[in-house]
Design a protein around this motif. Sequence first.
Motif, PDB file in Angstrom:
ATOM      1  N   ARG A 206      16.356  79.095   1.534  1.00 15.38           N
ATOM      2  CA  ARG A 206      14.955  78.789   1.624  1.00 15.38           C
ATOM      3  C   ARG A 206      13.994  79.136   0.322  1.00 15.38           C
ATOM      4  NH1 ARG A 206      12.804  82.103   6.847  1.00 15.38           N
ATOM      5  NH2 ARG A 206      14.097  83.628   5.744  1.00 15.38           N
TER       6      ARG A 206
ATOM      7  N   ASP B 175       6.170  77.318  12.772  1.00 13.98           N
ATOM      8  CA  ASP B 175       5.681  78.660  11.761  1.00 13.98           C
ATOM      9  C   ASP B 175       4.040  78.628  12.304  1.00 13.98           C
ATOM     10  OD1 ASP B 175       8.093  79.078  10.525  1.00 13.98           O
ATOM     11  OD2 ASP B 175       7.529  77.649   9.022  1.00 13.98           O
ATOM     12  N   ILE B 176       3.450  77.542  12.064  1.00 18.47           N
ATOM     13  CA  ILE B 176       2.028  77.536  12.200  1.00 18.47           C
ATOM     14  C   ILE B 176       1.523  78.397  13.693  1.00 18.47           C
ATOM     15  CG2 ILE B 176      -0.345  76.246  12.645  1.00 18.47           C
ATOM     16  CD1 ILE B 176       1.058  74.622  10.156  1.00 18.47           C
TER      17      ILE B 176
ATOM     18  N   GLY C  82       4.237  83.090  -0.549  1.00 20.28           N
ATOM     19  CA  GLY C  82       4.397  82.393   0.782  1.00 20.28           C
ATOM     20  C   GLY C  82       5.660  81.575   1.017  1.00 20.28           C
ATOM     21  N   LYS C  83       5.840  81.255   2.216  1.00 17.00           N
ATOM     22  CA  LYS C  83       6.663  80.149   2.506  1.00 17.00           C
ATOM     23  C   LYS C  83       5.837  78.901   2.870  1.00 17.00           C
ATOM     24  CE  LYS C  83       7.276  81.520   7.296  1.00 17.00           C
ATOM     25  NZ  LYS C  83       8.183  81.736   8.323  1.00 17.00           N
ATOM     26  N   SER C  84       6.580  77.821   2.817  1.00 14.68           N
ATOM     27  CA  SER C  84       6.202  76.357   3.470  1.00 14.68           C
ATOM     28  C   SER C  84       6.343  76.361   4.847  1.00 14.68           C
ATOM     29  CB  SER C  84       7.192  75.082   2.870  1.00 14.68           C
ATOM     30  OG  SER C  84       6.940  75.303   1.495  1.00 14.68           O
ATOM     31  N   TYR C  85       5.271  76.501   5.583  1.00  8.41           N
ATOM     32  CA  TYR C  85       5.137  76.490   6.853  1.00  8.41           C
ATOM     33  C   TYR C  85       5.352  75.213   7.639  1.00  8.41           C
ATOM     34  CZ  TYR C  85       2.981  81.275   7.677  1.00  8.41           C
ATOM     35  OH  TYR C  85       2.711  82.401   7.713  1.00  8.41           O
ATOM     36  N   ASP C  86       5.975  74.947   8.528  1.00  6.43           N
ATOM     37  CA  ASP C  86       6.227  74.009   9.445  1.00  6.43           C
ATOM     38  C   ASP C  86       5.381  74.001  10.633  1.00  6.43           C
ATOM     39  OD1 ASP C  86       7.832  75.479  11.006  1.00  6.43           O
ATOM     40  OD2 ASP C  86       9.455  74.340  10.567  1.00  6.43           O
TER      41      ASP C  86
ATOM     42  N   ASN D  64       3.069  79.967  15.607  1.00  2.00           N
ATOM     43  CA  ASN D  64       3.832  81.210  16.220  1.00  2.00           C
ATOM     44  C   ASN D  64       3.079  82.358  15.205  1.00  2.00           C
ATOM     45  OD1 ASN D  64       5.388  80.889  18.628  1.00  2.00           O
ATOM     46  ND2 ASN D  64       6.335  79.337  17.117  1.00  2.00           N
ATOM     47  N   ASP D  65       2.295  81.870  14.414  1.00  6.64           N
ATOM     48  CA  ASP D  65       1.870  82.851  13.402  1.00  6.64           C
ATOM     49  C   ASP D  65       0.730  83.642  13.633  1.00  6.64           C
ATOM     50  OD1 ASP D  65      -0.004  83.662  10.854  1.00  6.64           O
ATOM     51  OD2 ASP D  65       1.891  83.325  10.109  1.00  6.64           O
TER      52      ASP D  65
ATOM     53  N   TYR E 205      -2.918  82.921  12.048  1.00  7.69           N
ATOM     54  CA  TYR E 205      -3.419  81.841  12.822  1.00  7.69           C
ATOM     55  C   TYR E 205      -4.247  82.195  14.086  1.00  7.69           C
ATOM     56  CZ  TYR E 205      -1.883  77.892   9.731  1.00  7.69           C
ATOM     57  OH  TYR E 205      -1.646  76.937   8.636  1.00  7.69           O
TER      58      TYR E 205
END
Length: 396
Positions: free
Chosen positions: A244, A322-323, A315-319, A325-326, A329
């Motif tokens: 990743r 990810d969004i 950070g990481k790239s959110y799919d 369940n974050d 958010y």
Amino acid sequence: MSLPLTGLRVIELGQLIAGPFASKILAEFGADVVKVEPPSGGDPLRGWRLIHEGTSVWWAAHARNKRSLTLDLRTPEGQEIIRQLACDADILIENFRPGAMEKWGLGFKDLHAINPKLIMLRVSGYGQSGPYRDRPGFGVIGEAMGGLRYLSGEPGRPPVRVGVSIGDTLSGLHGVIGVMMALRHREQQGGLGQEVDVALYESVFNMMESLLPEYSKFGAVRQPSGASMPGIVPTNAYLCKDGRYALIAGNGDSIYKRLMESIGRPELANDPELANNVGRAANVERIDQAISDFTCQHDLDSVLELMNKAGVPAGKSYDAADIANDPHYQARDMILEAKLPDGSSVAVPGIVPKLSATPGQITREAPSLGQHTSEILDALGIDATKQADWKSRGII
């Protein structure tokens, strides 16, 4: 609670993304938005991408808080209804090709004559003037002409698009800004409205930062650079041990020092040549290699934990998963639920921006096609017999 735009009446004649995105924002902060749709099929966005029970789930977010009126704008009756609505409206939003509204007798001069306070937001590919005004233009063309597509992608490879219709939404945002300024002007200058002319390519071009000044002064044509930001160092996507990528932005002077110290490279942290961005930009390969040498030995979560402890933006790239369940958010109400016509629910984005005293609200679900037609026409004094006749003739 009264929202900041409560009492404003908006007529939305736009379709798809740019114009409707602008009216969505106005509606979230209290404006009464009447969305005018063609009787046959409605706004094409109803049928875009993934469909549930005949309607795009995108619609639940894009059309919330609006009322739907079906109306054939090509007919004299439809045009007259718009004139009647415009008499008491504050804002009219349209994103047809320039000249279409004038052809129907609904141009700014026509409507301003019957309602001098009216503000008309006009979103088009190239604007209401200039040699390209009559060309058809979608967001993709605006992104290309505005310079974004040329910069997107890897060096030496074909340009790629951002995964969403960013040119359209940028235009919608610029439209909202223009409408807010026109409302302020109207308050100060005796209640007169004006045209707000938003071009897709200009909305994108306005985001292009140093692109034009660098060309003007140095003749430099900025090139695509993949995940990095040329001239701002370090900021890139770095491969980790688990395959990743960690996105690390250590381009502030003190942040850079903390970054280098955290990855065990004090000699780079304290090198006078690298103390500011000018020196770091001249040594980008050396710095990126040092960071990559570190990240490739650690998994992503470990890298991000270390960066957070060191106070380095990472950070990481959110799919989408990810969004959804974050916890951040969720804590900021950026994941909301909307009801679909069959009673099921769908997650939709929350409301932006966040106002402390008068935050935006979702007061009604996205409408079915023509859901409010009778309600709106009744308020204009159009009797049921005439409405039935118009419906049989496809006018509403």
